[in-house]
Motif scaffolding. Sequence first.
Motif, short mmCIF file in Angstrom:
data_model
loop_
_atom_site.label_atom_id
_atom_site.label_comp_id
_atom_site.label_asym_id
_atom_site.label_seq_id
_atom_site.Cartn_x
_atom_site.Cartn_y
_atom_site.Cartn_z
N ALA A 85 -23.94 14.29 -30.72
CA ALA A 85 -23.47 13.19 -29.78
C ALA A 85 -24.20 12.23 -29.54
O ALA A 85 -23.68 11.00 -29.22
N ALA A 86 -25.55 11.90 -29.48
CA ALA A 86 -26.39 10.92 -29.49
C ALA A 86 -26.15 9.95 -30.50
O ALA A 86 -25.95 8.84 -30.29
N ALA A 87 -25.93 10.42 -31.69
CA ALA A 87 -25.73 9.66 -33.00
C ALA A 87 -24.23 9.02 -32.77
O ALA A 87 -24.19 7.69 -33.15
N LEU A 88 -23.47 9.95 -32.44
CA LEU A 88 -21.88 9.17 -32.32
C LEU A 88 -21.95 8.21 -31.05
O LEU A 88 -21.37 7.28 -31.11
N ALA A 89 -22.65 8.55 -30.03
CA ALA A 89 -22.82 7.57 -28.87
C ALA A 89 -23.35 6.23 -29.30
O ALA A 89 -22.81 5.18 -29.06
N ALA A 90 -24.44 6.29 -30.25
CA ALA A 90 -24.96 5.06 -30.67
C ALA A 90 -23.94 4.17 -31.59
O ALA A 90 -24.01 2.97 -31.64
N LYS A 91 -23.19 5.18 -32.35
CA LYS A 91 -22.07 4.37 -33.33
C LYS A 91 -20.97 3.64 -32.51
O LYS A 91 -20.74 2.63 -32.73
N ALA A 92 -20.69 4.51 -31.33
CA ALA A 92 -19.86 4.07 -30.44
C ALA A 92 -20.21 2.56 -29.75
O ALA A 92 -19.52 1.54 -29.55
N GLN A 93 -21.34 2.52 -29.39
CA GLN A 93 -22.06 1.43 -28.61
C GLN A 93 -22.13 0.26 -29.61
O GLN A 93 -21.87 -1.05 -29.33
N LEU A 94 -22.48 0.65 -31.00
CA LEU A 94 -22.62 -0.67 -31.90
C LEU A 94 -21.14 -1.30 -32.16
O LEU A 94 -20.97 -2.47 -32.35
N SER A 95 -20.01 -0.52 -32.23
CA SER A 95 -18.69 -0.76 -32.51
C SER A 95 -18.37 -1.92 -31.20
O SER A 95 -17.37 -2.38 -31.36
N ARG A 96 -18.99 -1.59 -30.10
CA ARG A 96 -18.57 -2.51 -28.99
C ARG A 96 -19.28 -3.43 -28.54
O ARG A 96 -18.93 -4.26 -27.61
N ARG A 97 -20.65 -3.66 -29.39
CA ARG A 97 -21.33 -4.95 -28.99
C ARG A 97 -20.80 -6.13 -29.16
O ARG A 97 -19.99 -6.47 -30.22
N ASP A 98 -21.33 -7.02 -28.51
CA ASP A 98 -20.83 -8.38 -28.78
C ASP A 98 -21.93 -9.54 -28.63
O ASP A 98 -23.03 -8.82 -28.67
N GLY A 99 -21.76 -10.82 -28.35
CA GLY A 99 -22.91 -11.66 -28.44
C GLY A 99 -23.68 -11.54 -27.23
O GLY A 99 -24.88 -12.04 -27.16
#
Length: 253
Positions: A85-99
């Motif tokens: 869950a922690a790894a997938l949450a980090a992956k989702a956070q990376l996909s939503r990051r912006d400038g």
Amino acid sequence: MDPGAMGIAHLLSQSSGIGLVPLVLLVLMSVGTCYYLLFKSWVGWQEKRLGRLFLQRFWQSRHLQDVEQQLLQHQPQEAYGRLAAAALAAKAQLSRRDGQAGLLILGPADEFLLRALRQAISRERLRLEAGLTFLASVGSAAPFVGLFGTVWGIYHALLAIGAAGQSSLDKVAGPVGEALIMTGFGLAVALPAVLIYNLFVRLNRMKLASLDGFAHDLFALLTTGSGVLNVEPSGAHPKTRATHVPEAELGVV
């Protein structure tokens, strides 16, 4: 001297308030040791059973999205699920990051995933080590608590013998022997605590090594970008196409 009149009951009846403190402490230490033995054994058995089921479902899934949906529907109750869950949450956070992303997710994506996995494993280590400090303290302090009770008991026994004016061996052996019981109590409390502590340290080391291997598999799966779990027909360990990640990067022994 009547041997039948001597014993633990006689020792307790003759002890002062301070003399009873070591005995009360030893009883509390013994109860706490039994509690942690039963509690951690039960939790460890539950986590082992749930972890086996989670890994089976995980490697039988065809896509990481399926795993994510399962974790959203059912909160993970064991270490492998919480790590995934922690790894997938980090992956989702990376996909939503912006400038406007902060320092937390700046830098290469693989480094951010490594940090998330390290933090998740650190939380699991803290969870596994809960109670070990108490067991270590009991194993090291219980003999000295018992020795203090012995010294205090001998002191009061000698004072009573001196006040009665009876210094023969049969008058001294009984009270002194009663006082020595406290040393035996201290050792009887310390030895199980030490053995239980060593047992859980060994089990924790094995569990963390298993989590370390699963973390490497997660990292490899997430960094490929495919999101597909390629499982062998036999259901054995998956063969990923990602480059091997050194164990030192996750910081787990």
